[in-house]
Design an enzyme around this catalytic site. Structure first.
Site, mmCIF file in Angstrom:
data_model
loop_
_atom_site.group_PDB
_atom_site.id
_atom_site.type_symbol
_atom_site.label_atom_id
_atom_site.label_comp_id
_atom_site.label_asym_id
_atom_site.label_seq_id
_atom_site.Cartn_x
_atom_site.Cartn_y
_atom_site.Cartn_z
ATOM 1 N N LYS A 12 0.825 -1.211 0.000
ATOM 2 C CA LYS A 12 0.000 0.000 0.000
ATOM 3 C C LYS A 12 0.854 1.252 0.000
ATOM 4 O O LYS A 12 0.472 2.256 -0.600
ATOM 5 C CB LYS A 12 -0.938 0.011 1.214
ATOM 6 C CG LYS A 12 -2.091 -0.957 1.073
ATOM 7 C CD LYS A 12 -3.169 -0.672 2.092
ATOM 8 C CE LYS A 12 -4.295 -1.678 2.022
ATOM 9 N NZ LYS A 12 -5.261 -1.526 3.104
ATOM 10 N N LYS A 62 -4.499 -10.935 -6.275
ATOM 11 C CA LYS A 62 -5.810 -11.107 -5.640
ATOM 12 C C LYS A 62 -6.803 -10.041 -6.119
ATOM 13 O O LYS A 62 -6.401 -8.936 -6.485
ATOM 14 C CB LYS A 62 -5.677 -11.107 -4.119
ATOM 15 C CG LYS A 62 -5.410 -9.764 -3.532
ATOM 16 C CD LYS A 62 -5.587 -9.731 -2.016
ATOM 17 C CE LYS A 62 -5.351 -8.289 -1.602
ATOM 18 N NZ LYS A 62 -5.344 -7.977 -0.233
ATOM 19 N N LYS A 76 -10.243 -4.233 -3.993
ATOM 20 C CA LYS A 76 -11.161 -3.093 -4.089
ATOM 21 C C LYS A 76 -10.527 -1.936 -4.842
ATOM 22 O O LYS A 76 -11.212 -1.155 -5.488
ATOM 23 C CB LYS A 76 -11.515 -2.589 -2.693
ATOM 24 C CG LYS A 76 -12.348 -3.508 -1.846
ATOM 25 C CD LYS A 76 -12.571 -2.792 -0.509
ATOM 26 C CE LYS A 76 -13.028 -3.738 0.568
ATOM 27 N NZ LYS A 76 -12.805 -3.186 1.905
HETATM 28 P P1 TYM Z 1 -10.853 -5.226 3.959
HETATM 29 O O1 TYM Z 1 -12.025 -4.345 4.027
HETATM 30 O O2 TYM Z 1 -9.734 -4.815 3.080
HETATM 31 O O3 TYM Z 1 -11.282 -6.680 3.543
HETATM 32 C C1 TYM Z 1 -12.396 -7.292 4.147
HETATM 33 C C2 TYM Z 1 -12.227 -8.789 4.184
HETATM 34 O O4 TYM Z 1 -12.157 -9.326 2.867
HETATM 35 C C3 TYM Z 1 -11.061 -10.213 2.767
HETATM 36 N N1 TYM Z 1 -10.573 -10.188 1.371
HETATM 37 C C4 TYM Z 1 -10.498 -11.252 0.564
HETATM 38 N N2 TYM Z 1 -10.786 -12.554 0.765
HETATM 39 C C5 TYM Z 1 -10.613 -13.394 -0.285
HETATM 40 N N3 TYM Z 1 -10.159 -13.005 -1.507
HETATM 41 C C6 TYM Z 1 -9.853 -11.715 -1.751
HETATM 42 N N4 TYM Z 1 -9.430 -11.333 -2.954
HETATM 43 C C7 TYM Z 1 -10.017 -10.768 -0.680
HETATM 44 N N5 TYM Z 1 -9.807 -9.428 -0.570
HETATM 45 C C8 TYM Z 1 -10.164 -9.096 0.689
HETATM 46 C C9 TYM Z 1 -10.046 -9.699 3.760
HETATM 47 O O5 TYM Z 1 -9.160 -10.714 4.171
HETATM 48 C C10 TYM Z 1 -10.925 -9.220 4.890
HETATM 49 O O6 TYM Z 1 -11.233 -10.273 5.780
HETATM 50 N N6 TYM Z 1 -7.599 -5.336 7.723
HETATM 51 C C11 TYM Z 1 -8.975 -5.735 7.427
HETATM 52 C C12 TYM Z 1 -9.987 -4.856 8.154
HETATM 53 C C13 TYM Z 1 -9.901 -4.942 9.635
HETATM 54 C C14 TYM Z 1 -10.140 -6.091 10.445
HETATM 55 C C15 TYM Z 1 -9.996 -5.669 11.783
HETATM 56 C C16 TYM Z 1 -10.443 -7.422 10.147
HETATM 57 C C17 TYM Z 1 -9.634 -3.913 10.494
HETATM 58 N N7 TYM Z 1 -9.684 -4.352 11.780
HETATM 59 C C18 TYM Z 1 -10.135 -6.562 12.859
HETATM 60 C C19 TYM Z 1 -10.600 -8.305 11.225
HETATM 61 C C20 TYM Z 1 -10.452 -7.875 12.534
HETATM 62 C C21 TYM Z 1 -9.172 -5.641 5.905
HETATM 63 O O7 TYM Z 1 -8.267 -5.803 5.159
HETATM 64 O O8 TYM Z 1 -10.383 -5.366 5.468
#
Ligand code: TYM
Length: 324
Positions: free
Chosen positions: A113, A193, A196
């Site tokens: 990032k 992967k 978003k």
């Molecule tokens: P975020 O919003 O980027 O992603 C949300 C969830 O989607 C999963 N994910 C995927 N899973 C499979 N294939 C993909 N291509 C893919 N892209 C995204 C991510 O693994 C995530 O579970 N850091 C976290 C947000 C967060 C969080 C937390 C999660 C903040 N605090 C505490 C758990 C517990 C995140 O990247 O969200």
């Protein structure tokens, strides 16, 4: 017996896609039955990359609506915006004092990032705030996709470190990741992967995409050389990704799908994948459009009130243990 706590977070960055759904959000819905479930729209995480305030305002409520639309049930789960529960930030500061810089330097998401978005302290400290999210609720389980494994390791280390240094306080949380769908790949580049922030709209299917858009994106998905429909993530990453997606949306095994589609043309197979995704997402899209922003914002405020009380209970004990 008291139920164990499950916690997870989703960033309100718009463009929520089937990777998020298959990798994490579907488990959020399923786990509501057996756990004390707490889910959070992590808006403070979303500002670690450049953003516009009016976009954040819109994306936040849209994200909350989507979570309700996929089946997060406010009767069974606590749902709220991270920024409305200040204890997350307080615990993040306390945990920051236990976090070695070497650990943060190794984070692949920070490297990726910061190449794109520039470096700032918030992005660097992202995993510490994430650990605080989980730990402020003393969560036992965290449903996330595979890309969060490193961040979960940091969380577990911090929980152990705190307990050893100041006395038993936090459970060491386990990661819950699906066997298939933990890492859904880009439709345009099946070696990276689905993301978003990928500027190519065709790389991802959004949860609210209309049927004709879904079909177009899946038809234009990059496939591999050769003509057979086979599952081999190394040699046939494009077809394997589509097989995983279809398996998750139909509930059928990959072997079963390969047996049916092995000798069919790519075009025919892709249409079948599109049918499965369209059918799976239709109820979500319907539920999403039926929700009104104002109702959702009221619900989120109610959630934050309860979350604050629960987080404050944890923080009182943490503060005392640390000598405040
Ligand atoms: P975020 O919003 O980027 O992603 C949300 C969830 O989607 C999963 N994910 C995927 N899973 C499979 N294939 C993909 N291509 C893919 N892209 C995204 C991510 O693994 C995530 O579970 N850091 C976290 C947000 C967060 C969080 C937390 C999660 C903040 N605090 C505490 C758990 C517990 C995140 O990247 O969200």
């Amino acid at each position: 017996m008291e139920r164990k706590v499950v916690f997870s977070g989703l960033q309100p960055t718009g463009n929520i896609h089937i990777g998020n759904y298959l990798g994490a959000l579907r488990n959020w819905v399923l786990l509501q039955d057996d756990y004390d479930a707490i889910y959070c729209v992590v808006d403070l995480h979303a500002i670690t990359v450049p953003y516009e305030p009016e976009d954040l305002r819109r994306d936040r409520v849209e994200t909350a609506k989507l979570l309700l639309a996929i089946g997060i049930d406010p009767e069974r789960s606590l749902l709220y915006y991270q920024s409305q529960v200040r204890q997350h930030v307080e615990l993040a500061w306390l945990l920051a004092t236990l976090t070695p810089l070497g650990v943060l330097n190794r984070m692949t998401q920070f490297k990726e990032k910061s190449d794109k978005a520039g470096r700032n302290l918030g992005l660097y400290a992202y995993p510490v705030l994430m650990a605080a999210d989980i730990m402020v609720h003393k969560a036992h389980a965290v449903p996330v996709g595979e890309d969060q494994t490193q961040h979960l390791e940091v969380t577990r280390d911090l929980a152990e470190k705190f307990n050893n240094r100041f006395g038993e306080e936090f459970p060491v949380p386990e990661q819950i990741t699906p066997k298939v769908g933990a890492r859904v790949m880009s439709l345009q580049d099946p070696t990276s992967k689905m993301s978003k922030t990928d500027p190519d709209a065709r790389s991802k299917v959004l949860l609210v995409d209309p049927p004709q858009v879904i079909r177009k994106k899946i038809r234009s998905a990059v496939t591999d050389s050769g003509h057979e429909i086979e599952y081999d993530r190394e040699k046939k990453p494009g077809v394997s990704n589509l097989l995983e997606i279809m398996s998750q949306f139909t509930g059928r095994s990959i072997d079963d799908l390969v047996a049916e589609y092995h000798d069919t043309l790519y075009g025919h197979f892709k249409d079948a994948v599109a049918d499965a995704v369209i059918e799976g997402l239709a109820p979500i899209r319907d539920a999403y459009t039926a929700l009104a922003d104002a109702d959702v914002e009221a619900l989120m405020l109610d959630g934050a009130k309860v979350a604050r009380e629960r987080a404050e209970d944890s923080m009182a004990s943490v503060r005392a243990k640390m000598g405040f």
